[in-house]
Every structure is written in C-alpha cells, then in structure tokens.
Design a protein around this motif. Structure first.
Motif, PDB file in Angstrom:
ATOM      1  N   ASP A 142     -81.947  23.695   1.008  1.00  0.00           N
ATOM      2  CA  ASP A 142     -82.531  22.468   1.528  1.00  0.00           C
ATOM      3  C   ASP A 142     -82.592  22.535   3.045  1.00  0.00           C
ATOM      4  OD1 ASP A 142     -79.801  22.015   2.247  1.00  0.00           O
ATOM      5  OD2 ASP A 142     -79.443  21.030   0.321  1.00  0.00           O
ATOM      6  N   TRP A 190     -84.594  18.152  -0.371  1.00  0.00           N
ATOM      7  CA  TRP A 190     -84.803  18.456  -1.787  1.00  0.00           C
ATOM      8  C   TRP A 190     -83.508  18.922  -2.442  1.00  0.00           C
ATOM      9  CZ3 TRP A 190     -90.061  20.382  -3.825  1.00  0.00           C
ATOM     10  CH2 TRP A 190     -91.097  19.654  -3.227  1.00  0.00           C
ATOM     11  N   SER A 195     -84.531  14.800  -5.047  1.00  0.00           N
ATOM     12  CA  SER A 195     -84.350  14.768  -3.600  1.00  0.00           C
ATOM     13  C   SER A 195     -83.300  13.719  -3.240  1.00  0.00           C
ATOM     14  CB  SER A 195     -85.674  14.409  -2.921  1.00  0.00           C
ATOM     15  OG  SER A 195     -86.130  13.134  -3.384  1.00  0.00           O
ATOM     16  N   ALA A 202     -89.196  16.300  -6.359  1.00  0.00           N
ATOM     17  CA  ALA A 202     -88.823  17.061  -5.166  1.00  0.00           C
ATOM     18  C   ALA A 202     -87.603  17.927  -5.460  1.00  0.00           C
ATOM     19  CB  ALA A 202     -88.570  16.119  -3.992  1.00  0.00           C
ATOM     20  N   ASN A 203     -87.805  18.923  -6.315  1.00  0.00           N
ATOM     21  CA  ASN A 203     -86.736  19.871  -6.597  1.00  0.00           C
ATOM     22  C   ASN A 203     -87.285  21.284  -6.535  1.00  0.00           C
ATOM     23  OD1 ASN A 203     -87.196  20.997  -9.498  1.00  0.00           O
ATOM     24  ND2 ASN A 203     -87.522  18.792  -9.731  1.00  0.00           N
TER      25      ASN A 203
END
Length: 380
Positions: A142, A190, A195, A202-203
């Motif tokens: 991330d 993310w 997220s 959002a992964n």
C-alpha cells in the motif's frame, strides 16, 4: 536542449543493451512506466546522456529519480508535455556509467490521465550490456510500499506526488542490500480485502494478474495496462506482501456506499471496540485466497507476508490466515515476518514511515530474506 556536438538521438526500441524495470508491455516506442520503482537501466560509456520523457496528468504529476553508479543524484517533477532531461554531462567519456531512471510515484488509480513515458536518449556514447542480478523480488503493498511519506517534513499533510519516493523506501533498500532486481505493485489506501474507507473494489489481489489493471480510462487501456501480465517472462525468487494496514483502518472508518447500486460495505467493530469476528474472518479468507493466487502465478517463489510498520492490529489474523493456507495447501514456502514499528524519531511526512523507518525495516527484512533465498552461484 543543449547537448554536445556529435551526440546522437536513439529511440529506446533501437537500444540493444538496456534493462527495463517494472511491469509493462513489450512496447518500447515509447516505453510506458506504470508502477512505482519502474524504469530503465543502462551502462553508458560517454560524456553525456539525455532522456526524452513525456508526461500527462489531470491532478497527479509523475516524478523521477536518477541514479548514477548506484547513487541518487537527481529527483524532479516531470511536467506535462514532451521534454529532454539531462542525466549527466561532462563526465569521462572513456568510463562506463551505470544509469537508472526510476519512476518515483505509484500508478495513480485516481487520475486516469496520469502517465509517464520514455521515448529516446541523446548521447555521444555507447551502450554496454547490463547484467541481471542474482535474485528477483516482487513487493506488493500500500502507501508504505509506495514510499509515501519518505520525502518531506513531518508537518506535511498534503496528499501529493512530491512526498513519494521509490528510491528510499524499504523495497528498494532491501533489493539493493540483496543485490536483487525488483518490482513493486502498490497503491496508497488499498488492502487485501478493502481500502481504508471500506471500498471492496480497492484491493490489490483483484488486479494482480493484469499488467496494471487498477488504472482507469481509455488511454491506459490502449497502452496495455489491463492486459494479462506475462508471469513466465519474470519469475521472482521471493514475493513480499505488505498488506493489512488499510484493512485494519477500515474497521474504524465509516461505511462505503456504492453510488451505482446503493449497497454499503463496512468492516465492523464490536461494542467493546474489538473486531467483529465475522468480518475478521472475511479478511483472513481474502489473505488465504491471495496466497493461492500468488502461488499459482509464482510457483517457486518464497511468499513472505510482512506487516507492522504502522502498528500490529491485524497481525493475529494474518498469522491465522497464513497458517490456514499452509494447512490446506501443504505449501511450506510461505511465512510471516514482523517489520519494526514507526516511532516519533522515524516518522516522515503525512504521519507515514519516514526514511529512517524504511532503512530499519529494510535491514531487518534483508536479514530474514537472506535465510530464505538460495545461495548465489558464483560464475566461473
């Protein structure tokens, strides 16, 4: 551009000896740099070198770093348009220089216009072969893995590309210490399931099998960002996964609402402030599914789940998920490693790990990976 008389322009596709870093397509006219840490590397024997770069964006401009003989010598914003940028000049023309152009900023999923491309070089020198490193490592993460917060004063809170670094982050530092080529796939905010704001779209696992599938817009589609990644062309010795920080944050964030359907998603807390067990199990299942996907794409790599630079709330769940994966698959080349927490002394801008935190994490992770990676075979 003012270049030395006798220098010649060479399109990237016509350079025989060069190494491209980071996931991208086979296109070299121009070369599109998608992910953080992506770039190009040359060994150049000449007195002068320029690169022709092209940038576009609506909000988030690209930045690049220039390394000469392994040292960080320049960092700059690439403004919109097509420009010549001087890498070095006035150096000994008879001595070969190792040069790397590094994209400092992550793939910007929030700006469909953002792109960085390299077209050509201008030099009075020649290009020599660039050897591969003995190891290959892929880092997935991330904002920490994107190097957000490494640059800038502690007081900085603006979310802008200026505060990202692909040179001083733990991934680059670890790869450097291990003499490894590396790739980074990372996106601020993310997670492995959602997220930080509970958005289940959002992964990173959702887009892992594409070149850079989290990008949007027709231009990125045309450039090949959504095409399947060619895993056979670049197989890592280790995959380091640093996800979970934003999944933990989602438990403390408001529910996310899908504007198209009206559906909401929320990782819940119990009345006593502990994690809801059902939602925690969903996170653990996402970790296990991602490990299955990673193993299918990288059959021989060590899979190392790392975590801890911004606290440890999800560590028990990560251990349970990895243990479940090991039990169900029989895979023994997977492990968990705790990274050192960021302190008041090591914090950087935007309340993220600073350069000192990344250096400490890299030292610890380097020592751990040395135990897992095969010994280097000496050529003779």
């Amino acid at each position: 551009m003012v270049a030395k008389e006798g220098a010649r322009v060479i399109e990237l596709e016509n350079i025989e000896h060069q190494k491209v870093h980071g996931r991208t397509t086979g296109e070299r006219s121009p070369l599109t740099l998608f992910w953080t840490g992506s770039g190009v590397e040359w060994n150049v024997r000449g007195s002068e070198l320029w690169i022709e770069a092209e940038a576009a964006y609506d909000q988030y401009e690209p930045w690049i770093s220039i390394l000469v003989n392994g040292e960080w010598v320049s960092r700059q914003m690439v403004t919109a348009g097509r420009h010549w940028i001087c890498v070095f000049r006035g150096m000994n023309a008879e001595v070969a220089k190792n040069v790397r152009i590094v994209k400092d900023v992550q793939a910007m999923s929030g700006d469909s216009a953002c792109r960085l491309q390299l077209h050509a070089v201008k030099t009075d020198g020649d290009f020599l072969p660039v050897e591969d490193k003995p190891y290959r490592i892929e880092f997935i993460g991330d904002s920490i893995t994107s190097g957000e917060g490494v640059i800038g004063a502690k007081a900085e809170e603006d979310w802008i590309p200026m505060w990202f670094s692909a040179v001083q982050n733990y991934a680059a530092l670890t790869a450097g210490a291990l003499d490894a080529d590396y790739r980074i796939l990372s996106q601020s905010g993310w997670g492995v399931l959602t997220s930080w704001d509970n958005n289940p779209n959002a992964n990173l696992p959702r887009y892992y099998e594409q070149i850079c599938g989290l990008l949007t817009g027709e231009k990125n589609r045309e450039l090949g960002a959504l095409e399947p990644n060619d895993f056979a062309a670049w197989q890592p010795d280790a995959v380091v996964i640093n996800l979970g920080t934003n999944d933990g944050g989602a438990f403390h964030s408001p529910a996310w609402t899908d504007e198209a359907t009206g559906e909401t998603h929320k990782q819940r807390l119990n009345e006593d402030g502990s994690f809801n067990r059902e939602d925690l199990k969903a996170f653990e299942a996402a970790v296990e599914r991602f490990l299955v996907k990673l193993r299918a794409c990288n059959p021989k790599a060590q899979l190392v789940w790392v975590y801890g630079m911004l606290g440890l709330p999800m560590m028990p769940a990560i251990y349970r998920a990895v243990d479940a994966y090991r039990a169900n698959s029989g895979d023994r080349k997977v492990s968990v490693f705790q990274l050192p927490n960021t302190t008041e002394e090591t914090v950087g801008s935007r309340s993220h790990p600073g350069a000192l935190a990344h250096e400490r994490a890299a030292r610890d992770l380097t020592g751990y990976l040395k135990e897992l990676l095969p010994p280097v075979t000496v050529k003779g």
